[in-house]
Design an enzyme around this catalytic site. Sequence first.
Site, PDB file in Angstrom:
ATOM      1  N   CYS A  57       3.634  44.568  -2.163  1.00 34.88           N
ATOM      2  CA  CYS A  57       3.767  44.730  -3.586  1.00 34.88           C
ATOM      3  C   CYS A  57       3.594  46.203  -3.863  1.00 34.88           C
ATOM      4  CB  CYS A  57       2.625  44.031  -4.537  1.00 34.88           C
ATOM      5  SG  CYS A  57       2.928  43.867  -6.271  1.00 34.88           S
ATOM      6  N   CYS A  61      -3.343  47.026  -7.450  1.00 33.45           N
ATOM      7  CA  CYS A  61      -4.511  46.123  -8.140  1.00 33.45           C
ATOM      8  C   CYS A  61      -5.385  46.140  -7.156  1.00 33.45           C
ATOM      9  CB  CYS A  61      -3.962  44.780  -8.238  1.00 33.45           C
ATOM     10  SG  CYS A  61      -2.536  44.647  -9.333  1.00 33.45           S
ATOM     11  N   CYS A  64      -6.330  43.080  -4.543  1.00 36.13           N
ATOM     12  CA  CYS A  64      -5.344  42.194  -4.140  1.00 36.13           C
ATOM     13  C   CYS A  64      -5.090  42.378  -2.823  1.00 36.13           C
ATOM     14  CB  CYS A  64      -4.253  42.224  -4.889  1.00 36.13           C
ATOM     15  SG  CYS A  64      -2.908  41.083  -4.740  1.00 36.13           S
ATOM     16  N   CYS A 101       2.742  25.876  -9.483  1.00 37.30           N
ATOM     17  CA  CYS A 101       2.806  27.213  -9.611  1.00 37.30           C
ATOM     18  C   CYS A 101       3.585  28.199  -8.588  1.00 37.30           C
ATOM     19  CB  CYS A 101       1.434  27.865 -10.235  1.00 37.30           C
ATOM     20  SG  CYS A 101       0.583  26.846 -11.508  1.00 37.30           S
ATOM     21  N   CYS A 132       5.457  26.405 -13.391  1.00 33.02           N
ATOM     22  CA  CYS A 132       4.650  27.487 -13.833  1.00 33.02           C
ATOM     23  C   CYS A 132       5.145  28.694 -12.822  1.00 33.02           C
ATOM     24  CB  CYS A 132       3.259  27.426 -13.758  1.00 33.02           C
ATOM     25  SG  CYS A 132       2.277  29.033 -14.071  1.00 33.02           S
ATOM     26  N   CYS A 192       0.015  31.443 -19.952  1.00 32.15           N
ATOM     27  CA  CYS A 192      -1.277  31.297 -19.227  1.00 32.15           C
ATOM     28  C   CYS A 192      -1.663  32.814 -18.774  1.00 32.15           C
ATOM     29  CB  CYS A 192      -0.770  30.591 -17.751  1.00 32.15           C
ATOM     30  SG  CYS A 192      -2.009  30.557 -16.630  1.00 32.15           S
ATOM     31  N   ARG A 264      -9.018  27.424 -16.963  1.00 31.17           N
ATOM     32  CA  ARG A 264      -9.062  27.075 -15.512  1.00 31.17           C
ATOM     33  C   ARG A 264     -10.190  27.733 -14.520  1.00 31.17           C
ATOM     34  NH1 ARG A 264      -3.465  27.685 -13.716  1.00 31.17           N
ATOM     35  NH2 ARG A 264      -3.179  25.737 -14.431  1.00 31.17           N
TER      36      ARG A 264
END
Length: 347
Positions: A57, A61, A64, A101, A132, A192, A264
């Site tokens: 990616c 972040c 991650c 998801c 999702c 979400c 959640r």
Amino acid sequence: MTVVPEIRHNWTRPEVRALFELPFNDLLFRAQQVHRQYFDANAVQVSTLLSIKTGACPEDCKYCSQSGHYDTGLDKEKLLAIEKVVQEAKNAKEKGASRFCMGAAWRSPREKDMPYVLEMVRQVKSLGLETCMTLGMLESNQAQELAQAGLDYYNHNLDTSPEHYNQIITTRSYQDRLDTLAHVRDAGMKVCAGGIVGLGERREDRVGLLTQLATLPAHPDSVPINQLVKIAGTPLGDVEDLDPFEFVRTIAVARILMPKSMVRLSAGREQMPEAIQSLCFLAGANSIFYGEKLLTTSNPEAEADRQLFKRLGIHPKQESETFAPDVQPVAAVMPQQTLWRDAMQAG
Ligand code: SAM
Ligand code: DTB
Ligand code: SF4
């Protein structure tokens, strides 16, 4: 007649801070009171996650495993074939998930990926599952296309407070995230949006994150609270653990601020004792990820979760399930205990 707190979108930081500062038992009591006014306290919705495109990616972040900026030893994968995704969705449904998801390690979907992604939505939805996706930032037209294909939810987190944000991610701004949430909302999909705690942030950052979420034009339909899963090779790979009671407090405050949202208990359950998970349910968490894998890290075994539900008398929430107590809204409950008691006695 049950008295329910009105849904507020004007929560202030001092009010949210005051909730965090309540004695633990008082906070949980309040959260449970709010929870029972809108939900069956013994029903928990279960979703299964699948990484449809893993690793490399471009975003940075700091938590991650999938960021191309860090060496985490992760095996990268191309966008999965639609048939493979559909097979995984069928398996998840057979095991009892009601929502599927799909997550991709993208900054945002490229235009050439959109037809595949839209077809995935159509085929997964045709299995009778809620759908999702979390694909990074969306332009308005991409959100519209996903909505038209039948996508029910789009996940995009604010992650932390605005002031802590630059310590965690520098490749997209807080405003970029708010813009994506606006595009999702405007396209008519369910939102979400939540965050991640245990990043080494201060309590004030957890206050800031929840205040941001609770003052959005509409509360997110679903609010994932992730506990950092520490990934070796990332800048946060050996950050100090968050006090588990502080995690439970974060869930409880989210429940009080956003009474009608699904909260959640998201990443981090594998590392969390079952007693703490059960406190999270008591604090108002009513949704989990179910199945052995999150995106790249492990989640409790499905059988262990079935046993936990059985021991706690919890049942998986079905989409058709409705809960309609005989309720009457009153002025929102204030953080001070005395006002809370007055409101309860008035009921
Ligand atoms: N790439 C997309 C994005 O970031 O918008 C979607 C996937 S991303 C993995 C979704 C969310 O998962 C992040 O916003 C973060 O809150 C959470 N997350 C990612 N890695 C995590 C970790 N190691 N521990 C806990 N939560 C994590
Ligand atoms: C969310 O808030 N948490 C999920 C989901 N949205 C996509 C992702 C958790 C990821 C945990 C780390 C991993 O498995 O890579
Ligand atoms: Fe990429 Fe999402 Fe991971 Fe950030 S959280 S590095 S955007 S996959």
